[in-house]
Design a protein around this motif. Structure first.
Motif, PDB file in Angstrom:
ATOM      1  N   VAL A   1       0.810  -1.219   0.000  1.00  0.00           N
ATOM      2  CA  VAL A   1       0.000   0.000   0.000  1.00  0.00           C
ATOM      3  C   VAL A   1       0.844   1.269   0.000  1.00  0.00           C
ATOM      4  CG1 VAL A   1      -1.883  -1.182   1.187  1.00  0.00           C
ATOM      5  CG2 VAL A   1      -0.179   0.067   2.528  1.00  0.00           C
ATOM      6  N   SER A   2       2.165   1.141   0.157  1.00  0.00           N
ATOM      7  CA  SER A   2       3.008   2.347   0.227  1.00  0.00           C
ATOM      8  C   SER A   2       4.163   2.242  -0.762  1.00  0.00           C
ATOM      9  CB  SER A   2       3.547   2.544   1.653  1.00  0.00           C
ATOM     10  OG  SER A   2       4.282   1.415   2.064  1.00  0.00           O
ATOM     11  N   ASP A   3       4.610   3.399  -1.235  1.00  0.00           N
ATOM     12  CA  ASP A   3       5.738   3.424  -2.168  1.00  0.00           C
ATOM     13  C   ASP A   3       7.027   3.866  -1.481  1.00  0.00           C
ATOM     14  OD1 ASP A   3       5.244   6.149  -1.846  1.00  0.00           O
ATOM     15  OD2 ASP A   3       4.189   6.302  -3.763  1.00  0.00           O
TER      16      ASP A   3
ATOM     17  N   TRP B   1      15.844   3.971   9.016  1.00  0.00           N
ATOM     18  CA  TRP B   1      15.917   3.028   7.882  1.00  0.00           C
ATOM     19  C   TRP B   1      14.873   3.482   6.873  1.00  0.00           C
ATOM     20  CZ3 TRP B   1      12.517  -0.022   5.249  1.00  0.00           C
ATOM     21  CH2 TRP B   1      13.000  -1.118   4.531  1.00  0.00           C
ATOM     22  N   GLU B   2      15.275   3.546   5.597  1.00  0.00           N
ATOM     23  CA  GLU B   2      14.340   4.048   4.589  1.00  0.00           C
ATOM     24  C   GLU B   2      14.480   3.250   3.308  1.00  0.00           C
ATOM     25  OE1 GLU B   2      12.985   8.366   4.523  1.00  0.00           O
ATOM     26  OE2 GLU B   2      14.399   8.308   2.832  1.00  0.00           O
ATOM     27  N   SER B   3      13.338   2.961   2.679  1.00  0.00           N
ATOM     28  CA  SER B   3      13.362   2.191   1.433  1.00  0.00           C
ATOM     29  C   SER B   3      12.148   2.548   0.582  1.00  0.00           C
ATOM     30  CB  SER B   3      13.355   0.682   1.728  1.00  0.00           C
ATOM     31  OG  SER B   3      13.248  -0.053   0.525  1.00  0.00           O
ATOM     32  N   GLU B   4      12.356   2.506  -0.729  1.00  0.00           N
ATOM     33  CA  GLU B   4      11.261   2.694  -1.682  1.00  0.00           C
ATOM     34  C   GLU B   4      10.952   1.400  -2.409  1.00  0.00           C
ATOM     35  OE1 GLU B   4      12.154   5.972  -4.201  1.00  0.00           O
ATOM     36  OE2 GLU B   4      12.164   7.440  -2.558  1.00  0.00           O
ATOM     37  N   GLY B   5      11.418   0.283  -1.858  1.00  0.00           N
ATOM     38  CA  GLY B   5      11.089  -1.003  -2.466  1.00  0.00           C
ATOM     39  C   GLY B   5      12.314  -1.842  -2.737  1.00  0.00           C
ATOM     40  N   ALA B   6      12.220  -2.671  -3.752  1.00  0.00           N
ATOM     41  CA  ALA B   6      13.225  -3.702  -3.995  1.00  0.00           C
ATOM     42  C   ALA B   6      14.591  -3.163  -4.397  1.00  0.00           C
ATOM     43  CB  ALA B   6      12.720  -4.656  -5.075  1.00  0.00           C
ATOM     44  N   ASP B   7      14.684  -1.869  -4.756  1.00  0.00           N
ATOM     45  CA  ASP B   7      15.978  -1.324  -5.183  1.00  0.00           C
ATOM     46  C   ASP B   7      16.979  -1.216  -4.038  1.00  0.00           C
ATOM     47  OD1 ASP B   7      15.157  -1.190  -7.757  1.00  0.00           O
ATOM     48  OD2 ASP B   7      14.544   0.919  -7.653  1.00  0.00           O
ATOM     49  N   GLY B   8      16.501  -1.238  -2.792  1.00  0.00           N
ATOM     50  CA  GLY B   8      17.427  -1.192  -1.669  1.00  0.00           C
ATOM     51  C   GLY B   8      16.947  -0.276  -0.568  1.00  0.00           C
TER      52      GLY B   8
END
Length: 639
Positions: A128-130, A147-154
């Motif tokens: 539900v979040s990007d 800790w921060e992430s926008e998904g599978a990129d890392g």
């Protein structure tokens, strides 16, 4: 700031988790709240040996914050927090579980019940979040990290300011699309609904600021107001606790009133009436669990439709993991509503179902036994209530006897009731057998659309005349269930319209046998004249009293079963009953038939045979294939 890669095949694994593992997107909130509860559990546990790390019990909490302008949802806890290494290991490695490690290290301690096990639930938030931001400060540490992430990129990890011990997770909610409305997860009432559904019994308060309105009262205003003065309101915020925390089934029975059970049932299972019966049980063993079950007063509107779904709610340590677990209830008890809660369930990776089928089977068997015993108690101790229950759900119990080739008949046979010729009231098989006459060998029953119609059947009258009780079978499933049972307490079930009916004395049997032998040619001619292949034979009988004719059945299909089967959709070629046309030897029609055949008036005999057969079908409730022919024959007799 250096971006780090996940320590697994990140994109492939993450895509699988958020697109395949979880059935519903809404589950993310349950997972994050469960993780927050685990973190508080760990802090409380560590405080047992270091009081400086703990808080007063009432101070532990989970908070939710909505920000529609920023499009963010924040979940915050004052639990154990995470160090930089723990952020790296627990969030940087998909399927790495800090909760599972903690559980393995400390074993099963009193008061310690860690929900999270797999380290996967956190990643459901990407459904539900990007973008996800996690700030955390570990117990005893002066440093905090984000800790921060926008998904599978890392992801990235760096120091940050965070004043309290614990963690804060900020979800940047995805924009709405034509297919998905992600903004619903920022709506106050949707969040309330999800917490009530999945996390109502998390043991710590889940709090959220909510907007409310109130009437402004101005003390300086005049006491008298004109009709033109409109009331004035102001908006303010108030922090509310959204969850109940203590499950009703964890309270002792003497702490819960009937009204509280009724209110819980109405709210959780969407019924407008209180339940007919509340059943509680607790089991300890290889799998320890509690059950809270309800027998409804009324069948739901869709109970006998394909839309009805059976199943009990399944909880793991107070967190709902499945709304309707069908495997916990047999079909014949599918009307039961309620829940099962255990901390011992072996869940699959998404915590949405059990991994080990034997756990479910063991619990289901215990639940089946409990329901049966409670219904038996109701039958014995509160007959009126049981009869009301049976009117609503008795057909389902009968279906349970018939289904699966009678495998469950021993479970259900003493819960079944039928009205009978004895006072026209409900009776059980046990009650019927207890008052059988000494010379009575069988249990007699008759089928029809109503009791009045059954009472008009010639054979019903004959059996009652002998002083034998007759069970009235008025529902479509009834005879199928009775035939499946076959017998009860060594007594066979006999349909009064069956050719196996044996209520005559030896003398009467011998007399009618001689009469049929003497009229063999007449009876054979009548059978041929009828021309219906389902008529196996025509014979005289001495069991019909004043009635001229009746139809009895032979073999496995009765006339009533034929009627039921023929009414089923797509069953135009349903099997037919093999029948016997029985004619009362003491009636004037028998004298007329014998006289006509003796004088060679076979055409009239053939016509009368068809009329009598059609009359017998009408008495049995069977359709007449050629009503025009019947009308013409009757009109011919009237000339």
């Amino acid at each position: 700031m250096e971006k780090k890669s996940f320590k697994t095949e990140s994109k492939k694994m993450l895509d699988m988790m958020i697109n395949s593992i979880y059935t519903h997107k809404e589950i993310f909130l349950r997972e994050l709240i469960s993780n927050a509860s685990d973190a508080i559990d760990k802090r409380a546990f560590r405080a047992l040996t270091d009081s400086s790390l703990g808080l007063d019990r009432s101070a532990y909490e989970i908070t939710i914050e909505r920000n529609k302008e920023a499009n963010t949802l924040t979940i915050r806890d004052n639990g154990c927090g995470m160090t930089q290494d723990e952020l790296e290991n627990n969030l940087g490695t998909i399927a790495k579980s800090g909760s599972l490690d903690f559980k393995n290290e400390n074993g099963k301690q009193d008061g310690l019940d860690i929900i999270g096990q797999f380290g996967v639930g956190f990643y459901s938030a990407f459904m539900v979040s990007d973008k996800i931001t996690v700030k955390s400060r570990a117990l005893g540490s002066a440093d905090a990290f984000v800790w921060e992430s926008e998904g599978a990129d890392g992801y990235t990890i760096e120091p940050c300011e965070y004043s309290d011990y614990g963690s804060e997770i900020v979800l940047h909610i995805k924009p709405d699309t034509e297919e998905e409305k992600y903004s619903e997860f920022l709506d106050e009432y949707r969040i309330r609904e999800l917490i009530k559904k999945y996390s109502d019994y998390i043991r710590y308060p889940i709090k959220m600021s909510v907007e409310k309105t109130r009437l402004i009262k101005d003390e300086n205003e005049k006491a008298e107001e004109t009709d033109k003065d409109a009331p004035k309101y102001e908006t303010y915020t108030e922090v509310e606790t959204l969850n109940s925390m203590v499950p009703i089934w964890h309270k002792s029975s003497d702490e819960v009133t009937e009204d509280e059970y009724a209110n819980f049932y109405r709210e959780k299972f969407y019924d407008y009436e209180a339940p007919a019966k509340v059943i509680r049980s607790k089991s300890e063993g290889t799998v320890s669990y509690e059950t809270l079950l309800f027998i409804p007063k009324r069948a739901p509107y869709n109970y006998y439709s394909k839309d009805f779904e059976k199943g009990l709610q399944l909880y793991s340590s107070g967190v709902m993991i499945m709304e309707k677990c069908a495997d916990l209830l047999p079909d014949y008890f599918n009307f039961v509503k309620g829940l099962v809660d255990s901390e011992d369930f072996s869940l699959n990776i998404s915590r949405e179902m059990l991994q080990h089928d034997h756990q479910l089977k063991a619990i289901a068997k215990s639940i089946e036994k409990k329901i049966k015993n409670e219904l038996a108690k109701m039958l014995e101790n509160d007959r009126e209530k049981y009869e009301e229950f049976f009117k609503e759900f008795g057909a389902q119990l009968k279906y349970g006897i018939y289904s699966d080739f009678g495998r469950h008949k021993d479970v259900l046979q003493d819960l079944i009731m039928f009205k009978s010729s004895f006072e026209k009231k409900y009776v059980t098989f046990k009650e019927y057998v207890s008052r059988m006459k000494e010379e009575q060998k069988n249990i007699y029953y008759a089928c029809g659309d109503s009791i009045d119609i059954i009472d008009m059947l010639p054979k019903t009258e004959a059996v009652k005349e002998k002083g034998f009780e007759v069970l009235y079978l008025t529902e479509n499933i009834d005879e199928f269930a009775i035939r499946t049972l076959g017998e009860y307490d060594g007594k066979k079930f006999i349909n009064v319209c069956d050719d196996k009916l044996d209520i005559s004395t030896d003398e009467e049997k011998e007399q009618i046998k001689t009469e049929n032998e003497n009229a063999a040619e007449l009876l054979k001619f009548m059978k041929e004249s009828i021309g219906d292949s389902s008529v196996n034979s025509v014979r005289f009988t001495n069991t019909l009293k004043e009635h001229p004719v009746c139809l009895s059945s032979e073999g496995g299909i009765s006339t009533e079963m034929e009627k039921v089967l023929s009414q089923m959709p797509g069953n135009e070629n349903a099997p037919k009953a093999e029948t016997v046309l029985e004619i009362n030897d003491g009636h004037s029609v028998a004298t007329t038939l014998k006289g006509l055949f003796a004088t060679g008036e076979k055409e009239k005999v053939a016509e009368y045979a068809k009329i009598l057969y059609t009359m017998a079908r009408l008495i049995s409730g069977l359709p007449v294939e050629n009503p025009t022919e019947l009308s013409n024959m009757i009109c011919g007799l009237m000339k």
